[in-house]
Every structure is written in structure tokens, then in C-alpha cells.
Design a protein around this motif. Sequence first.
Motif, short mmCIF file in Angstrom:
data_model
loop_
_atom_site.label_atom_id
_atom_site.label_comp_id
_atom_site.label_asym_id
_atom_site.label_seq_id
_atom_site.Cartn_x
_atom_site.Cartn_y
_atom_site.Cartn_z
N LEU A 1 -21.00 -69.96 5.28
CA LEU A 1 -20.91 -70.88 6.24
C LEU A 1 -20.57 -69.96 7.53
O LEU A 1 -21.29 -70.22 8.45
N SER B 1 -14.99 -73.32 2.56
CA SER B 1 -14.53 -74.04 3.66
C SER B 1 -13.11 -74.59 3.23
O SER B 1 -12.78 -74.81 1.75
N ARG C 1 -20.62 -76.52 2.32
CA ARG C 1 -20.65 -77.26 3.35
C ARG C 1 -19.08 -77.25 3.85
O ARG C 1 -18.31 -76.95 3.11
N TRP D 1 -23.80 -78.37 9.25
CA TRP D 1 -23.08 -77.73 7.80
C TRP D 1 -22.02 -79.02 7.29
O TRP D 1 -21.32 -78.64 6.55
#
Length: 222
Positions: free
Chosen positions: A135, A76, A121, A196
Amino acid sequence: MQEEPWANIHLSDAPPEAHFRFDYLGRERVDSPFANGLGEVSAVSFWFSTDYLEQHGPRQTRKLLMALAAPLPFASGNAGLAFSGSLDVAANIRQVRRDCLRYPGLEVLRLSMTSLRIGTRVRGPSWLTFLGAPLLSQLGGAAQLGSRLNTPSTTVQAVEATSAVVTLGDWPATGDSEHDEPLSGYRELARALEPWTLWGEGESILGLEPEAARRWERRFLD
């Protein structure tokens, strides 16, 4: 960056008016899975002064950010406006604590702390929110996520089969609460990412009391 067992690299323009900064925190090379989806990761950040955005505009800035992200195997990532300066300096952290709820669109980042816990996350929504494996698949893929985001200024662009970037409007927003600057796209994405999202940074990074930390962390949700 390939040194064993890890590498830490910090580069910046000359003070006092630094126009760029680069930080890389390498995770120790061990072949162990994240525990419960959380854990220490290698992390990188690129800081530019707002002069770049003002001089080159959001389209060129976004193009640069996409080029920086392209070779990275990210889980991420976030790109947007942020409070800059060392949060270890008392005067800086006092100012950020005072202003962080007024300007919810501004990021507050302490890379060394976030990289210890974030695992796979996400930190929540930002002007550009990068989503990678696993994710994106947990969100149903780029097309599925796009179908859930109805704010007209929001776009979801698949980058590769396992990654995508969500763009919230033409310009990054500060969300100035004293001028009722709307953040509908940020709120919509925050709801989609909530299961998340990494929690706890209000206390660990800003040192806020629990109630104030909760208000800041859930500023796009409550």
C-alpha cells in the motif's frame, strides 16, 4: 501462533471491567496470492481501556502502540478510540448504531469479519494509521504521502523502507458532531486513502441499511 494450519488466540482481563484484550486470527497457510488485492489475512488487535490513555497520556500510548507494531509484517493497521464490547450482543450493537455517526472518530471493529476481506487494503483513517507493503508504495512512499497532507497536526513517519505511520494530532479525536469537533486531518487522509479503502463494513459489521451504511463508511469524505 505457529501451529498448523492456523491459530486463533483470545486473551483478556477479567470481566466485568476488562482493561485489556488481545485477539489473533491466523489465516490458513496457503501459498496463493490475494485475488484482485482482496482476501483473507492474519489479523491481530490490542484493546486497552481509556484509563491507560488518561493515566499515561497520548505520548506514552503512542510509544506503546509503535512498539507493538514494530515486529509485525503489517499491510495496514489502525489505532485510536473505539466502541468496545461484543457486537454480537444486541444491546451493544444497538448503542453503537445509535452513536457511530455522532462520534465518527471512534472505530467499530469486528476482527473476524474484516480479516476475511481486507487483503492489502486499509480501513480508512484513524489517530494512528499504519501503512505497509504494497500500500505505501502505491501511495508513492512516505515522503510523497506527507507532501499531500497539509493539516499542521498531521505527521508521516517512515518506520522502515516499506512502512510508515500517519499520526493525526496529539490526541485521538471522537469527532463529536454535536460539538462540531473538527476532523480536518482525518478527512484529508481519507481522501488520500480512498482508492485503497475497504468498503462494505457498514452493512457487514453494523448491519445498517445501505444508505446509513454509506453515510457511516464515507463519514470523512462526504
